[in-house]
Write an enzyme that holds these catalytic residues in place. Structure first.
Site, mmCIF file in Angstrom:
data_model
loop_
_atom_site.group_PDB
_atom_site.id
_atom_site.type_symbol
_atom_site.label_atom_id
_atom_site.label_comp_id
_atom_site.label_asym_id
_atom_site.label_seq_id
_atom_site.Cartn_x
_atom_site.Cartn_y
_atom_site.Cartn_z
ATOM 1 N N CYS A 21 44.665 40.624 36.580
ATOM 2 C CA CYS A 21 43.655 41.465 36.708
ATOM 3 C C CYS A 21 42.456 41.318 35.636
ATOM 4 C CB CYS A 21 44.120 43.201 36.390
ATOM 5 S SG CYS A 21 42.932 44.394 36.657
ATOM 6 N N SER B 4 40.950 43.277 34.212
ATOM 7 C CA SER B 4 40.901 44.240 32.988
ATOM 8 C C SER B 4 41.547 43.523 31.736
ATOM 9 C CB SER B 4 41.760 45.753 33.203
ATOM 10 O OG SER B 4 40.857 46.301 34.205
ATOM 11 N N HIS C 142 39.146 41.855 29.922
ATOM 12 C CA HIS C 142 38.283 42.724 29.217
ATOM 13 C C HIS C 142 38.770 42.667 27.710
ATOM 14 C CE1 HIS C 142 35.693 43.855 32.485
ATOM 15 N NE2 HIS C 142 36.731 44.523 33.124
ATOM 16 N N HIS D 266 49.222 43.934 32.749
ATOM 17 C CA HIS D 266 49.517 45.633 33.120
ATOM 18 C C HIS D 266 49.652 45.569 34.707
ATOM 19 C CE1 HIS D 266 44.937 44.887 33.853
ATOM 20 N NE2 HIS D 266 45.352 46.053 34.597
ATOM 21 N N CYS E 86 48.672 47.818 39.643
ATOM 22 C CA CYS E 86 47.132 48.277 39.372
ATOM 23 C C CYS E 86 46.306 48.017 40.382
ATOM 24 C CB CYS E 86 46.710 47.289 38.135
ATOM 25 S SG CYS E 86 45.089 47.396 37.752
HETATM 26 C C1 CXF Z 1 42.079 49.449 33.732
HETATM 27 C C2 CXF Z 1 41.304 50.738 33.436
HETATM 28 C C3 CXF Z 1 41.156 50.811 31.786
HETATM 29 C C4 CXF Z 1 42.444 50.454 31.039
HETATM 30 C C5 CXF Z 1 42.994 49.395 31.375
HETATM 31 C C6 CXF Z 1 43.382 49.411 32.939
HETATM 32 N N1 CXF Z 1 42.499 49.627 35.068
HETATM 33 C C7 CXF Z 1 42.758 48.633 35.729
HETATM 34 O O1 CXF Z 1 42.774 47.557 35.524
HETATM 35 ZN ZN ZN Z 2 44.042 46.222 36.406
#
Ligand code: CXF
Ligand code: ZN
Length: 373
Positions: free
Chosen positions: A40, A42, A45, A61, A167
């Site tokens: 993902c 994220s 990030h 996650h 997710c």
């Molecule tokens: C994210 C939203 C912020 C926290 C981590 C996961 N959602 C999906 O990827």
């Molecule tokens: Zn995610």
């Protein structure tokens, strides 16, 4: 025990796949042998710092696996159970859980903190504790997580497919179905047809939207959005003005629903997503904004006079313990497409290659295979 995991040691570094130490589960924790994990945006990030977590951290996650060991107080699952990991724990007792918004569970305050719920670490890299993305850390062959972070599923579902329901699927599908509450005949525009957006597209289409516009720069994703997931119009935002394209597709009314699911919620995409709204339109903001973004590019006058609504959503406003099994039911009855979301599979050692493909726009979902389960 020893296991292997993809560890992020610092900002703008690559994931390092290495042997790590993993503690046994605490009283309210479980150990999971992971079958697969999705890549993902994220987790990326964490690399850029748009989602700040202390390093070192085990990424991941979105995953599913088999329970191997449970703590002394665990009653909901037992060894051998198949589970999807929920990136937000759901305690069932806080006010948000009690009123049916488990995605806002008070325990969610801990998902980017680093340590587990008791303030200590389960993973160790040498003498150093390593955090777990969303308390999960699915970029690992085994993990130890809170019992309120695992959702038992039927054993008939392939775990590699079920991993996607950790997710991307609930986040995107739920953005359309739970948060926007798309109604038959409505016009919907989805910004970005990746792992989240493609599910928003199928959520809007199955809710009966008359027009579903997919705004996506990658040609292969546009083709799949149109041919498989239910988009009625596809738009390349590098070739035409996407706001004009939405107006054209909606008889100049603008969209009833505008769902923002790009990799990064830049101010430029956010502005377009808001400009594409018609009167009374609902904007649903899903993607993570860049660190430091501090305003919405829309005139308050327009919000008031045209009754535009701006809605945030996390986890597609889902209740993991009811929505994850329901999404699996939909998949098994042929009403939800999951297998078509997986563009490429990788080994854990190839995880950085998977992220390169995602950043180049080539993956809807890259899936890392972690065991034969
Ligand atoms: C994210 C939203 C912020 C926290 C981590 C996961 N959602 C999906 O990827
Ligand atoms: Zn995610």
């Amino acid at each position: 025990m020893k296991t292997r995991a993809a560890v992020l040691h610092g900002q703008n570094e690559q994931f390092k796949v290495q042997e790590v130490d993993l503690d046994p589960p605490g009283p309210h924790e479980v150990r999971v042998r992971l079958a697969a994990t999705g890549l993902c945006h994220s987790d990326y990030h964490l690399v850029t710092g748009d989602l700040p977590m202390p390093y070192p951290v085990i990424g991941g996650h979105e995953g599913a696996g088999v329970i191997e060991e449970v703590g002394a107080e665990v009653t909901a699952v037992e060894p051998g159970d198949h589970v999807v990991l929920s990136f937000i724990p759901a305690c069932g007792h806080c006010r948000s859980c009690a009123v049916g918004h488990s995605n806002l569970c008070d325990l969610g305050a801990n998902i980017l903190a680093g340590p587990q719920l008791d303030g200590t670490y389960r993973f160790h890299v040498g003498a150093q504790g390593a955090g777990q993305m969303c308390l999960l850390g699915t970029f690992a062959e085994h993990t130890v997580v809170p019992d309120v972070s695992v959702v038992k599923i039927d054993r008939s579902v392939p775990l590699r497919t079920a991993a996607l329901i950790g997710c991307g699927v609930p986040t995107g599908y739920g953005a359309a179905v739970n948060k926007a509450k798309v109604r038959p005949g409505e016009s919907v525009v989805v910004w970005g047809a990746g792992g989240i957006g493609m599910n928003a597209i199928q959520g809007a289409a199955t809710s009966g939207a008359r027009v579903v516009v997919a705004v996506e720069p990658d040609e292969a994703k546009r083709k799949l959005a149109y041919e498989v997931f239910g988009a009625t119009h596809v738009v390349d935002p590098t070739a035409v003005d996407p706001v004009d394209a939405v107006l054209e597709a909606t008889w100049n009314r603008g969209a009833d629903v505008s769902i923002a699911t790009p990799g990064v919620l830049t101010q430029a995409i956010l502005a377009q997503a808001l400009q594409a709204l018609g009167k009374g339109g609902r904007a649903v903001l899903v993607a993570v904004p860049p660190a430091g973004a501090d305003h919405l590019p829309i005139a308050p006058f327009d919000v008031v006079m045209f009754e535009r609504q701006i809605l945030g959503t996390v986890y597609g406003s889902s209740n993991p313990f009811s929505d994850i099994p329901q999404l699996i039911d939909l998949y098994q009855s042929g009403k939800l497409k999951l297998d078509e979301l997986v563009t490429n599979t990788y080994s854990l050692d190839q995880i950085n290659e998977g992220y390169e493909a995602m950043l180049a726009g080539r993956n809807i979902r890259g899936l890392v295979i972690l065991s034969d389960d």
